[in-house]
Design a protein around this motif. Structure first.
Motif, mmCIF file in Angstrom:
data_model
loop_
_atom_site.group_PDB
_atom_site.id
_atom_site.type_symbol
_atom_site.label_atom_id
_atom_site.label_comp_id
_atom_site.label_asym_id
_atom_site.label_seq_id
_atom_site.Cartn_x
_atom_site.Cartn_y
_atom_site.Cartn_z
ATOM 1 N N GLN A 74 -50.509 -19.531 -52.370
ATOM 2 C CA GLN A 74 -50.599 -20.757 -51.569
ATOM 3 C C GLN A 74 -51.728 -21.656 -52.062
ATOM 4 O O GLN A 74 -52.417 -22.302 -51.273
ATOM 5 C CB GLN A 74 -50.791 -20.417 -50.084
ATOM 6 C CG GLN A 74 -49.521 -19.897 -49.437
ATOM 7 C CD GLN A 74 -49.714 -19.507 -47.977
ATOM 8 O OE1 GLN A 74 -50.738 -19.792 -47.357
ATOM 9 N NE2 GLN A 74 -48.730 -18.820 -47.430
ATOM 10 N N GLY A 76 -54.700 -20.926 -53.391
ATOM 11 C CA GLY A 76 -56.104 -20.529 -53.171
ATOM 12 C C GLY A 76 -56.915 -20.562 -54.455
ATOM 13 O O GLY A 76 -56.370 -20.626 -55.565
ATOM 14 N N CYS A 92 -58.144 -13.946 -55.516
ATOM 15 C CA CYS A 92 -57.954 -15.164 -54.737
ATOM 16 C C CYS A 92 -58.735 -15.072 -53.425
ATOM 17 O O CYS A 92 -58.714 -14.043 -52.746
ATOM 18 C CB CYS A 92 -56.464 -15.370 -54.466
ATOM 19 S SG CYS A 92 -56.188 -16.841 -53.456
ATOM 20 N N LYS A 94 -58.148 -16.582 -50.729
ATOM 21 C CA LYS A 94 -57.342 -16.750 -49.505
ATOM 22 C C LYS A 94 -56.758 -15.421 -49.005
ATOM 23 O O LYS A 94 -57.036 -14.998 -47.893
ATOM 24 C CB LYS A 94 -56.219 -17.766 -49.741
ATOM 25 C CG LYS A 94 -56.642 -19.204 -49.495
ATOM 26 C CD LYS A 94 -55.422 -20.089 -49.363
ATOM 27 C CE LYS A 94 -55.812 -21.481 -48.910
ATOM 28 N NZ LYS A 94 -54.682 -22.395 -48.954
ATOM 29 N N ASN A 96 -56.385 -12.554 -51.245
ATOM 30 C CA ASN A 96 -56.731 -11.451 -52.158
ATOM 31 C C ASN A 96 -55.704 -11.098 -53.234
ATOM 32 O O ASN A 96 -55.711 -9.982 -53.738
ATOM 33 C CB ASN A 96 -57.067 -10.168 -51.365
ATOM 34 C CG ASN A 96 -58.407 -10.286 -50.699
ATOM 35 O OD1 ASN A 96 -59.329 -10.890 -51.247
ATOM 36 N ND2 ASN A 96 -58.522 -9.747 -49.485
ATOM 37 N N TRP A 97 -54.829 -11.986 -53.570
ATOM 38 C CA TRP A 97 -54.012 -11.707 -54.755
ATOM 39 C C TRP A 97 -54.947 -11.601 -55.961
ATOM 40 O O TRP A 97 -55.985 -12.276 -56.004
ATOM 41 C CB TRP A 97 -53.003 -12.841 -55.003
ATOM 42 C CG TRP A 97 -51.765 -12.782 -54.151
ATOM 43 C CD1 TRP A 97 -51.641 -12.180 -52.937
ATOM 44 C CD2 TRP A 97 -50.499 -13.351 -54.465
ATOM 45 N NE1 TRP A 97 -50.379 -12.348 -52.460
ATOM 46 C CE2 TRP A 97 -49.637 -13.067 -53.380
ATOM 47 C CE3 TRP A 97 -49.994 -14.081 -55.537
ATOM 48 C CZ2 TRP A 97 -48.305 -13.473 -53.347
ATOM 49 C CZ3 TRP A 97 -48.675 -14.497 -55.506
ATOM 50 C CH2 TRP A 97 -47.830 -14.189 -54.428
HETATM 51 S S1 FES Z 1 -53.241 -18.263 -51.750
HETATM 52 FE FE1 FES Z 1 -52.633 -16.457 -50.835
HETATM 53 S S2 FES Z 1 -53.383 -14.957 -52.163
HETATM 54 FE FE2 FES Z 1 -53.894 -16.770 -53.082
#
Ligand code: FES
Length: 594
Positions: A74, A76, A92, A94, A96-97
């Motif tokens: 999304q 991040g 990430c 946002k 944690n990816w």
């Molecule tokens: S925006 Fe959701 S994990 Fe990166």
């Protein structure tokens, strides 16, 4: 009048073409040479202060990969991943990816996500540019599924060097016809004997693609023969900054149907056949490659591109062809002094060729075409006065590359012989089909053993006695026309005989490119220096006609020494690519000389 106005612009055959958008490149970030040198090994986070956009660069030895700092989930922002001990992944903020930037693959979630990579280019002074090609994979627009092909429906016949004759249903397309005469003044000659019906084949083509302006691809001697029979043959070239046919008027060849097509847009030929021209990431100003698609089956021809389409290419095409041989440069064979001993040159050439071979094998393995064909490297320095180049400029063996490919993948390979025909349908169905490749008949001459040197050398020689060279002021006139200056380099130009000894009565002069002066002695300031010895017939032909210096450099018609031993990219790039499009006005010059 704009030079382009003399050409017929492409008129799409089918509606719907205007939905596609021409592929463009946008510079997202520029790093100065100092900033580029300061990049650390591993992960680097950078921001473009003007746009506020963030980027991640991953440096490993000499290779740099780059992407936007924007999570695919999304959008991040990524930060350093403290759990990553290898220094390869980012996390990430946002959700944690995690992304491995050494491979540009997401670790979490595992599986299929890849980060879109940016094109990384080195500029003329060793700065770095991050480029975005838009759209990145233009061939994905309006996709088509492969349809059944009847035996014989698609046939590819190799003619010479980079020239292929493609039968695609009831259409015929020819790539890069160089079938007679030399390339690069008198330095390159055909290795293979073209099939005797080559001119018939060219005349029967519905379209001809010419990838770029180098004379082993844009061969005026070949086009002259063709134009004598079919001046209106449709020829297609990419919309490069330096026009492919920049020199058409002067060549004297009458071609009336040259079409310049935009990059990255399908050109519909008929309901089954379309093609798309793509630019090279390293030389977008002059080099291109092509995808041809017939009934959903793709043929990818990367020709000579160093980084075709910035490195993004379609996978699993039916047939891929590319260069492989190396040796298309005067470096290092034409250099002497300093480190350029015979031993150093031999080692360098060996190492470079091996690198190229491994790179091509890896590229083929990654792209997984069903069939691969190495081509565009079948030339020989056959003029007797170039014996030294012929012996030292060792090129890659196509069989060696094909063996390497076969060892590492199940890609089918084809080492083409002139006149051999590949039946795509048969080969896709069963690569062991004995009728899949029809070799030329027994006893066909494969390699040339004689070349018609004389008429081409006569053309070059005609320039030696030209009136302009009676007046030494031609030197100032020529270099002023060339327009290269404000650069700290002093060049000594020496006209020579065949063996690169000074030509009796020839010119021997200095050019100071800092202020474009022509001093008698080297200036007393600190300055880089090059000595360029050039065969008198070729240099005078180049000067007289305002030609690019490829004829001298790539054609092995110079011998060079430089101090210090550095490559002056700006200088060589100017004389090889950027010279004015119209030749010097020698008529006016002679009038003023009285
Ligand atoms: S925006 Fe959701 S994990 Fe990166």
């Amino acid at each position: 009048m704009c030079w382009r106005s003399c050409f017929v612009l492409f008129d799409p055959f089918l509606p719907g073409m205007e939905q596609s958008i021409e592929q463009t490149t946008e510079v997202l970030l520029c790093l100065s040479p100092g900033e580029a040198a300061d990049l650390k090994e591993g992960i680097n986070f950078l921001r473009n202060k003007k746009t506020g956009k963030d980027f991640i660069l991953y440096k490993s030895k000499n290779r740099v990969r780059a992407c936007k700092n924007m999570c695919k989930h999304q959008g991040g922002l990524f930060i350093k991943d403290i759990e990553d001990l290898d220094g390869r992944s980012v996390r990430c903020t946002k959700h944690n990816w995690r992304l491995d930037v050494s491979t540009m693959k997401y670790i979490n979630p595992p599986g299929s996500f890849c980060q879109d990579e940016l094109v990384v280019e080195m500029d003329e002074e060793n700065g770095l540019l991050l480029l975005e090609l838009n759209p990145p994979n233009p061939w994905d627009s309006e996709p088509r599924s492969p349809e059944h092909l009847a035996f014989g429906e698609v046939q590819i016949t190799y003619l010479t060097h980079a020239c292929m004759d493609l039968k695609l249903g009831d259409k015929r397309m020819v790539f890069d016809p160089w079938l007679t005469g030399p390339a690069f003044a008198r330095g390159w000659w055909l290795l293979h004997e073209p099939p005797s019906d080559w001119l018939e084949r060219l005349c029967q083509a519905d379209l001809i693609y010419i990838s770029h302006m180098h004379s082993d691809h844009l061969s005026y001697p070949t086009l002259k023969e063709l134009a004598g029979r079919r001046p209106d043959i449709p020829i297609y070239v990419g919309n490069t900054e330096r026009p492919v046919f920049w020199n058409l008027n002067q060549s004297g060849v009458q071609l009336t149907n040259i079409n310049i097509v935009p990059f990255g847009i399908w050109q519909q030929v008929d309901k089954n056949l379309r093609f798309m021209i793509l630019m090279d990431g390293v030389h977008p100003e002059m080099d291109t490659c092509i995808i041809v698609e017939y009934k959903g089956h793709k043929i990818l021809n990367t020709v000579d591109c160093t980084r075709p389409n910035g490195g993004r290419l379609p996978e699993k095409v039916a047939l891929m062809m590319s260069d492989f041989a190396g040796g298309a440069s005067g470096f290092p064979m034409t250099f002497s002094g300093g480190k350029f001993t015979e031993e150093w040159k031999a080692q360098f050439i060996k190492a470079e060729r091996k690198k190229l071979l491994n790179y091509k094998a890896r590229l083929v393995k990654d792209l997984q075409p069903r069939i691969y064909c190495p081509f565009a490297g079948y030339f020989v320095e056959s003029h007797p006065s170039d014996k030294y180049i012929k012996e030292t400029n060792i090129k890659n063996d196509p069989n060696e590359l094909n063996n390497l490919i076969k060892k590492n993948s199940d890609v089918v390979t084809w080492t083409p012989r002139p006149g051999a025909t590949l039946d795509l349908s048969r080969m896709l169905k069963d690569p062991t089909d004995s009728k899949g490749i029809i070799e030329p008949p027994e006893g066909t001459k494969i390699y040339k053993d004689s070349w018609d040197f004389e008429p081409y050398l006569n053309i070059l020689n005609a320039a030696v006695g030209d009136d302009i060279f009676l007046h030494s002021s031609w030197i100032k006139e020529y270099f002023t026309w060339a327009g290269f200056k404000d650069y700290n380099l002093v060049v000594r130009m020496i006209e020579t005989d065949e063996d690169f000894s000074p030509f009796p009565g020839g010119y021997d002069y200095l050019v100071d490119f800092l202020d474009l002066s022509f001093p008698k002695e080297r200036p007393s300031r600190e300055h880089p220096y090059e000595e360029i010895r050039s065969r008198v017939d070729v240099i005078r032909h180049v000067v007289k006609n305002g030609l690019l210096w490829d004829d001298l450099y790539i054609g092995f018609q110079t011998r060079l020494q430089r101090s210090p031993d550095i490559y002056h990219h700006l200088f060589w790039n100017h004389f090889q690519i950027k010279l004015p499009l119209t030749p010097p006005n020698w008529r006016s010059f002679l009038m003023h000389c009285g």
